[in-house]
Motif scaffolding. Structure first.
Motif, PDB file in Angstrom:
ATOM      1  N   LEU A 125      -4.901   5.533  -2.174  1.00 46.86           N
ATOM      2  CA  LEU A 125      -3.486   5.657  -1.074  1.00 46.86           C
ATOM      3  C   LEU A 125      -2.384   4.426  -0.325  1.00 46.86           C
ATOM      4  O   LEU A 125      -2.110   4.041  -0.403  1.00 46.86           O
ATOM      5  CB  LEU A 125      -3.747   6.414   0.418  1.00 46.86           C
ATOM      6  N   SER A 126      -3.885   2.998  -0.555  1.00 45.20           N
ATOM      7  CA  SER A 126      -3.398   1.735  -0.415  1.00 45.20           C
ATOM      8  C   SER A 126      -1.612   1.354  -1.700  1.00 45.20           C
ATOM      9  O   SER A 126      -1.552   0.543  -0.983  1.00 45.20           O
ATOM     10  CB  SER A 126      -4.534   0.935  -0.565  1.00 45.20           C
ATOM     11  N   THR A 127      -2.509   2.200  -2.673  1.00 39.72           N
ATOM     12  CA  THR A 127      -1.181   1.537  -4.056  1.00 39.72           C
ATOM     13  C   THR A 127       0.514   2.604  -2.833  1.00 39.72           C
ATOM     14  O   THR A 127       1.191   1.488  -2.877  1.00 39.72           O
ATOM     15  CB  THR A 127      -1.115   2.521  -4.768  1.00 39.72           C
ATOM     16  N   VAL A 128       0.603   3.198  -2.658  1.00 37.73           N
ATOM     17  CA  VAL A 128       1.268   4.050  -1.684  1.00 37.73           C
ATOM     18  C   VAL A 128       1.795   3.120  -1.123  1.00 37.73           C
ATOM     19  O   VAL A 128       3.502   3.261  -0.182  1.00 37.73           O
ATOM     20  CB  VAL A 128       1.470   5.810  -1.645  1.00 37.73           C
ATOM     21  N   ALA A 129       1.068   2.970   0.072  1.00 39.76           N
ATOM     22  CA  ALA A 129       1.749   1.821   1.454  1.00 39.76           C
ATOM     23  C   ALA A 129       2.115   0.748   1.222  1.00 39.76           C
ATOM     24  O   ALA A 129       2.747   0.378   1.332  1.00 39.76           O
ATOM     25  CB  ALA A 129       0.026   2.073   2.183  1.00 39.76           C
TER      26      ALA A 129
ATOM     27  N   SER B 151       9.111   3.121   7.399  1.00 40.87           N
ATOM     28  CA  SER B 151       8.692   3.090   6.661  1.00 40.87           C
ATOM     29  C   SER B 151       6.803   1.691   6.311  1.00 40.87           C
ATOM     30  O   SER B 151       5.661   2.323   6.217  1.00 40.87           O
ATOM     31  CB  SER B 151       8.989   2.534   5.326  1.00 40.87           C
ATOM     32  N   LEU B 152       7.545   0.696   7.808  1.00 42.83           N
ATOM     33  CA  LEU B 152       6.469   0.177   8.064  1.00 42.83           C
ATOM     34  C   LEU B 152       5.447   0.938   8.685  1.00 42.83           C
ATOM     35  O   LEU B 152       4.456   0.550   9.158  1.00 42.83           O
ATOM     36  CB  LEU B 152       7.414  -1.100   8.679  1.00 42.83           C
ATOM     37  N   ILE B 153       5.969   1.570   9.502  1.00 44.53           N
ATOM     38  CA  ILE B 153       4.893   2.417  10.424  1.00 44.53           C
ATOM     39  C   ILE B 153       4.423   3.386   9.610  1.00 44.53           C
ATOM     40  O   ILE B 153       2.735   3.110   9.984  1.00 44.53           O
ATOM     41  CB  ILE B 153       5.333   2.818  11.467  1.00 44.53           C
ATOM     42  N   TRP B 154       4.683   4.118   9.007  1.00 47.14           N
ATOM     43  CA  TRP B 154       3.953   4.686   8.265  1.00 47.14           C
ATOM     44  C   TRP B 154       3.266   4.042   7.083  1.00 47.14           C
ATOM     45  O   TRP B 154       1.290   4.634   7.005  1.00 47.14           O
ATOM     46  CB  TRP B 154       4.828   5.587   6.508  1.00 47.14           C
ATOM     47  N   ALA B 155       3.807   2.973   6.665  1.00 48.49           N
ATOM     48  CA  ALA B 155       2.431   2.358   5.656  1.00 48.49           C
ATOM     49  C   ALA B 155       1.525   1.731   6.313  1.00 48.49           C
ATOM     50  O   ALA B 155      -0.105   1.602   6.414  1.00 48.49           O
ATOM     51  CB  ALA B 155       3.110   0.578   4.923  1.00 48.49           C
ATOM     52  N   ALA B 156       1.738   1.606   7.853  1.00 43.27           N
ATOM     53  CA  ALA B 156       0.515   0.842   8.729  1.00 43.27           C
ATOM     54  C   ALA B 156      -0.843   1.893   8.944  1.00 43.27           C
ATOM     55  O   ALA B 156      -1.717   1.200   9.427  1.00 43.27           O
ATOM     56  CB  ALA B 156       0.690   0.386   9.933  1.00 43.27           C
ATOM     57  N   LEU B 157      -0.369   2.948   9.648  1.00 46.21           N
ATOM     58  CA  LEU B 157      -1.077   4.189   9.725  1.00 46.21           C
ATOM     59  C   LEU B 157      -1.758   4.576   8.265  1.00 46.21           C
ATOM     60  O   LEU B 157      -3.312   5.290   8.487  1.00 46.21           O
ATOM     61  CB  LEU B 157      -0.010   5.608   9.927  1.00 46.21           C
TER      62      LEU B 157
END
Length: 203
Positions: free
Chosen positions: A170-174, A33-39
């Motif tokens: 998309l910042s919301t889903v991050a 989740s952290l890697i996905w959000a960072a990307l």
């Protein structure tokens, strides 16, 4: 000659997930989740509902629900069950349906993708909440997952309801993924504390 038929009744019980197995799974989910959000923040945070997803954003949006399906399979292996149960089957079916819906949505707009994501977050959060409540007595240390599931329901409803808004992006889903990682990490700590207390009481 009389034939007597003996019927053997087999009782099948669903094994209870072990705290160590759940800790391992939760740590994997935290990392993903952290890697996905960072990307997402690094490559696609500026995209809003009226934009068309870039290739990178499309891949990220498709991968996220698909990962939840993979995580469910990992849970079966880590908890030593390997056998399906109703809740995990529903969760996997939901994840696969969302992945298929997301594949269609990314060819449209970010708003459509947010709508699919929001509905999925709402439903998967409800499933997570139900599972966490059921595990409280058998495994313990589930209160973070109860909170996380409840927040997922609320966040999913909000994302879906505001998906057509010009300011939604998309910042919301991050941010959603980052908060999810936080609660999984809290769950790891809660399960570790419970495990240590159990060892202390047994000593």
């Amino acid at each position: 000659m009389t034939h007597t038929t003996v019927t053997r009744t087999t009782t099948t019980t669903t094994p209870t997930p072990t705290p160590s197995g759940l800790r391992s799974l939760y740590l994997i989910r935290v990392t993903f989740s952290l890697i996905w959000a960072a990307l997402v923040f690094a490559t696609s945070a500026s995209l809003v509902s009226t934009d068309k997803p870039t290739a990178i954003a499309a891949v990220l949006l498709i991968i996220y629900p698909l990962w939840d399906v993979i995580a469910t399979l990992l849970e079966r292996r880590m908890t030593g069950t390997g056998s399906p149960n109703r809740v995990s089957t529903i969760n996997m079916a939901l994840g696969l349906a969302t992945t298929a819906g997301m594949i269609i949505a990314v060819f449209s707009t970010i708003g459509r993708a947010l709508l699919v994501f929001g509905v999925w977050a709402l439903l998967s959060g409800a499933i997570q909440l139900a599972v966490a409540i059921r595990r409280r007595r058998t495994v313990g240390g589930q209160w973070p997952m109860v909170i996380s599931g409840g927040q997922s329901v609320l966040a999913g409803a909000t994302v879906a309801a505001t998906s057509a808004s010009a300011t939604s992006g998309l910042s919301t889903v991050a941010g959603y993924a980052a908060f999810g990682a936080f609660w999984f990490l809290v769950s790891v700590i809660a399960l570790s504390v419970r495990g240590r207390r159990a060892v202390g009481l047994g000593a």
